[in-house]
Scaffold this motif. Sequence first.
Motif, short mmCIF file in Angstrom:
data_model
loop_
_atom_site.label_atom_id
_atom_site.label_comp_id
_atom_site.label_asym_id
_atom_site.label_seq_id
_atom_site.Cartn_x
_atom_site.Cartn_y
_atom_site.Cartn_z
N PRO A 65 0.94 -1.11 -0.17
CA PRO A 65 0.07 -0.14 0.10
C PRO A 65 1.01 1.33 -0.07
N VAL A 66 0.21 2.27 -0.85
CA VAL A 66 0.96 3.66 -0.83
C VAL A 66 0.60 4.62 0.44
N ALA A 67 -0.95 4.48 0.54
CA ALA A 67 -1.50 5.17 1.59
C ALA A 67 -2.85 4.42 1.89
N SER A 68 -3.36 4.67 3.19
CA SER A 68 -4.60 4.23 3.43
C SER A 68 -5.20 4.92 4.85
N GLY A 69 -6.37 4.68 4.88
CA GLY A 69 -7.19 5.40 6.11
C GLY A 69 -8.53 5.03 6.22
N PRO A 70 -9.07 5.50 7.22
CA PRO A 70 -10.64 5.23 7.56
C PRO A 70 -11.53 6.04 6.96
N LEU A 71 -12.68 5.61 6.52
CA LEU A 71 -13.69 6.46 6.26
C LEU A 71 -15.13 6.24 6.53
N ALA A 72 -15.92 7.09 7.00
CA ALA A 72 -17.15 6.56 7.31
C ALA A 72 -18.44 7.09 6.52
N LEU A 73 -19.28 6.46 6.32
CA LEU A 73 -20.62 6.62 5.57
C LEU A 73 -21.84 6.78 6.50
N THR A 74 -22.45 8.09 6.57
CA THR A 74 -23.43 8.37 7.35
C THR A 74 -24.61 8.93 6.69
N GLY A 75 -25.55 9.24 7.35
CA GLY A 75 -26.49 9.99 6.89
C GLY A 75 -27.08 9.84 5.55
N ASP A 76 -27.17 10.83 4.76
CA ASP A 76 -27.59 10.70 3.70
C ASP A 76 -26.89 9.86 2.53
N ALA A 77 -25.50 9.97 2.77
CA ALA A 77 -24.69 9.24 2.19
C ALA A 77 -25.02 7.53 2.35
N TYR A 78 -24.96 7.29 3.41
CA TYR A 78 -25.58 5.90 3.77
C TYR A 78 -26.63 5.58 3.36
N ALA A 79 -27.78 6.46 3.34
CA ALA A 79 -29.08 5.89 2.65
C ALA A 79 -29.06 5.91 1.13
N ALA A 80 -28.11 6.56 0.55
CA ALA A 80 -27.90 6.38 -1.02
C ALA A 80 -27.09 5.20 -1.35
N TRP A 81 -26.24 4.43 -0.43
CA TRP A 81 -25.46 3.42 -0.97
C TRP A 81 -26.50 2.20 -1.32
N GLY A 82 -27.53 1.99 -0.86
CA GLY A 82 -28.28 0.77 -1.15
C GLY A 82 -27.67 -0.43 -1.38
N THR A 83 -27.76 -1.07 -2.34
CA THR A 83 -26.92 -2.37 -2.35
C THR A 83 -25.80 -2.73 -3.52
N ASP A 84 -25.41 -1.37 -4.05
CA ASP A 84 -24.33 -1.19 -5.00
C ASP A 84 -22.88 -0.69 -4.45
N ASP A 85 -22.15 -1.84 -4.31
CA ASP A 85 -20.85 -1.44 -3.59
C ASP A 85 -19.89 -0.44 -4.38
N GLU A 86 -20.17 -0.41 -5.91
CA GLU A 86 -19.62 0.69 -6.55
C GLU A 86 -19.64 2.12 -5.89
N TYR A 87 -20.65 2.19 -5.26
CA TYR A 87 -20.97 3.56 -4.72
C TYR A 87 -19.90 3.77 -3.60
N LEU A 88 -19.57 2.91 -2.75
CA LEU A 88 -18.27 3.20 -1.88
C LEU A 88 -17.13 3.70 -2.58
N TYR A 89 -17.06 3.17 -3.54
CA TYR A 89 -15.63 3.31 -4.63
C TYR A 89 -15.93 5.03 -4.89
N THR A 90 -17.17 5.43 -5.31
CA THR A 90 -17.48 6.60 -5.95
C THR A 90 -17.36 7.75 -4.61
N TYR A 91 -17.97 7.28 -3.64
CA TYR A 91 -18.00 8.00 -2.30
C TYR A 91 -16.64 8.22 -1.96
N THR A 92 -15.68 7.33 -1.72
CA THR A 92 -14.47 7.36 -1.45
C THR A 92 -13.47 8.32 -2.31
N ALA A 93 -13.71 8.16 -3.51
CA ALA A 93 -13.00 8.92 -4.71
C ALA A 93 -13.21 10.43 -4.55
N THR A 94 -14.57 10.57 -4.21
CA THR A 94 -15.02 12.05 -4.17
C THR A 94 -14.48 12.72 -2.75
#
Length: 121
Positions: free
Chosen positions: A48-77
């Motif tokens: 690994p070059v870099a890593s860290g924790p991230l949380a998905l809460t509120g509206d972002a958590y509600a928007a997640w649904g069942t598509d795990d690609e959303y976690l990548y989009t959220y993280t990239a943003t």
Amino acid sequence: MFAKIQPVSVSLPPTQASILVVSNVGINPGSSANFTWTLYADESRLAPVASGPLALTGDAYAAWGTDDEYLYTYTATALGLTIIEIVPDAPPAPPAMVEPAPPVITEPPLHDGAPHAPVGG
């Protein structure tokens, strides 16, 4: 699954990262999810070059649904990264075909190999 990203320079000394991986997803049903993001230099994902924790809460958590690609989009943003491509996990290899062993004959042969006189003659 992993995401190819626009290369970005991270850490000291500067290293180009081009792969984003989201892992260790912990879910608090109905309210949040916590996970780890990791950046790697290339698809081998050896170090690994870099890593860290991230949380998905509120509206972002509600928007997640069942598509795990959303976690990548959220993280990239959240990290200011640009995703080039989401790469799904390789499908599991089918089970290897094993040839059955030849049958083992345990009865003695009916013919001993010696010539015999014709029957009825």
